[in-house]
Scaffold this motif. Structure first.
Motif, PDB file in Angstrom:
ATOM      1  N   ASP A 136       0.841  -1.234  -0.078  1.00  0.00           N
ATOM      2  CA  ASP A 136      -0.009  -0.060  -0.107  1.00  0.00           C
ATOM      3  C   ASP A 136       0.823   1.271   0.104  1.00  0.00           C
ATOM      4  O   ASP A 136       0.481   2.215  -0.696  1.00  0.00           O
ATOM      5  N   ALA A 137       1.948   0.983   0.590  1.00  0.00           N
ATOM      6  CA  ALA A 137       2.992   2.303   0.612  1.00  0.00           C
ATOM      7  C   ALA A 137       3.448   2.870  -0.666  1.00  0.00           C
ATOM      8  O   ALA A 137       3.948   3.729  -0.604  1.00  0.00           O
ATOM      9  N   LYS A 143       7.116   7.184  -5.107  1.00  0.00           N
ATOM     10  CA  LYS A 143       7.449   6.790  -3.811  1.00  0.00           C
ATOM     11  C   LYS A 143       9.111   5.837  -4.125  1.00  0.00           C
ATOM     12  O   LYS A 143       9.550   5.590  -4.985  1.00  0.00           O
ATOM     13  N   ASP A 147       9.886   3.600   1.641  1.00  0.00           N
ATOM     14  CA  ASP A 147       8.556   3.941   2.059  1.00  0.00           C
ATOM     15  C   ASP A 147       7.726   2.473   2.414  1.00  0.00           C
ATOM     16  O   ASP A 147       7.277   2.443   3.469  1.00  0.00           O
ATOM     17  N   LEU A 148       8.271   1.398   1.601  1.00  0.00           N
ATOM     18  CA  LEU A 148       7.551   0.141   2.027  1.00  0.00           C
ATOM     19  C   LEU A 148       8.458  -0.459   3.025  1.00  0.00           C
ATOM     20  O   LEU A 148       7.569  -1.052   3.823  1.00  0.00           O
ATOM     21  N   ALA A 151       6.941   0.973   6.315  1.00  0.00           N
ATOM     22  CA  ALA A 151       5.749   0.455   6.554  1.00  0.00           C
ATOM     23  C   ALA A 151       5.580  -0.879   6.876  1.00  0.00           C
ATOM     24  O   ALA A 151       4.806  -1.258   7.821  1.00  0.00           O
ATOM     25  N   ALA A 188      11.296   5.889   5.496  1.00  0.00           N
ATOM     26  CA  ALA A 188      10.555   6.325   4.280  1.00  0.00           C
ATOM     27  C   ALA A 188      11.389   7.290   3.586  1.00  0.00           C
ATOM     28  O   ALA A 188      12.095   8.208   4.410  1.00  0.00           O
TER      29      ALA A 188
END
Ligand code: MG
Length: 253
Positions: A136-137, A143, A147-148, A151, A188
């Motif tokens: 989702d991230a 991105k 970021d992932l 998360a 992130a």
């Protein structure tokens, strides 16, 4: 160097992924007490061959089998054996790679055998939730891998578990493991940019106790140092002009 894939290459990877999903569908009903881990390997190998694919792991750096079967405190890379049989209460992580027309797909699932503890159930649930949060991230454009990573880590640690540091997700394409590395921990805004043509495997490995791991004498099986339970969830994700695609999921498992 990160090698971005063309639309055509991603289409071939979708076909590799479909073979992998079908193999998991055949493995799911086999997860019962008494079956040997080598029997599970045979189910996977047969499913892949019948669909026209090849095993990605067999022979990879000398790994002898098609499927990695990692039980309870085993995190990844468990070697199928005729002597190792599933027992009621086990939590079993299956990791499978498929090669099709020169391209790879990679996925893992953790499943229960019979009745498992509340902690084991939560470990299975959190690994999948962490994967989904990571995915989702990075759904929106612009991105980065970090970021992932952040998360995934947040979901795992907010549930009171830890995240394995020594093994990470990875780029995938004409090789099973390629750049970039996709850590399940981090910050992130950091790491390589995500752009159309990037294909990665996101694969959180979750531990009930400390995240430290070690390799057993067989040279493959990775276990938690404190021998507490672990779980694993992995899918292969392709980023396209019209957004990310989960090639090896989703399904009800
Ligand atoms: Mg992988």
């Amino acid at each position: 160097m990160i090698r971005l894939k063309s639309k055509r290459e991603i289409e071939i990877m979708e076909r590799a992924a479909k073979i992998l999903r079908q193999a998991f569908e055949k493995l799911r009903p086999s997860m019962r007490p008494g079956i040997s881990t080598l029997d599970l390997d045979a189910v996977a190998e047969k499913a892949i061959k019948e669909a026209g694919g090849e095993s990605a792991f067999k022979g990879y750096r000398g790994f002898p089998r098609t499927l990695c079967v990692s039980i309870n405190e085993e995190v990844v890379h468990g070697i199928p054996s005729p002597k190792r049989k599933l027992k009621d209460g086990d939590i079993v992580s299956l990791d499978l790679g498929v090669k099709y027309q020169g391209y790879y797909a990679d996925a893992a699932r953790s499943w229960a055998v019979g009745e498992i503890s509340a902690e084991a159930q939560k470990l299975i649930r959190v690994a999948k939730e962490a994967f989904l949060a990571g995915f989702d991230a990075v759904r929106k454009s612009g991105k980065r891998i970090g970021d992932l990573s952040q998360a995934v880590q947040e979901v795992i640690e907010s549930n009171g578990f830890q995240v394995v540091r020594d093994y990470v997700g990875h780029g995938i394409g004409q090789t099973i493991h390629e750049e970039p590395q996709v850590p399940n921990f981090g910050k992130a805004g950091q790491g390589p940019k995500i752009e159309p043509g990037l294909v990665i495997a996101i694969e959180p490995m979750v531990t009930a106790g400390h995240y430290s791991v070690e390799t057993l004498e067989d040279g493959w099986t990775v276990v938690t140092k404190d021998r507490r339970l672990a779980s694993h969830y992995e899918d292969t994700i392709a980023f396209t002009d019209s957004g990310p695609l989960n090639l090896t999921g989703p399904e009800e498992n």
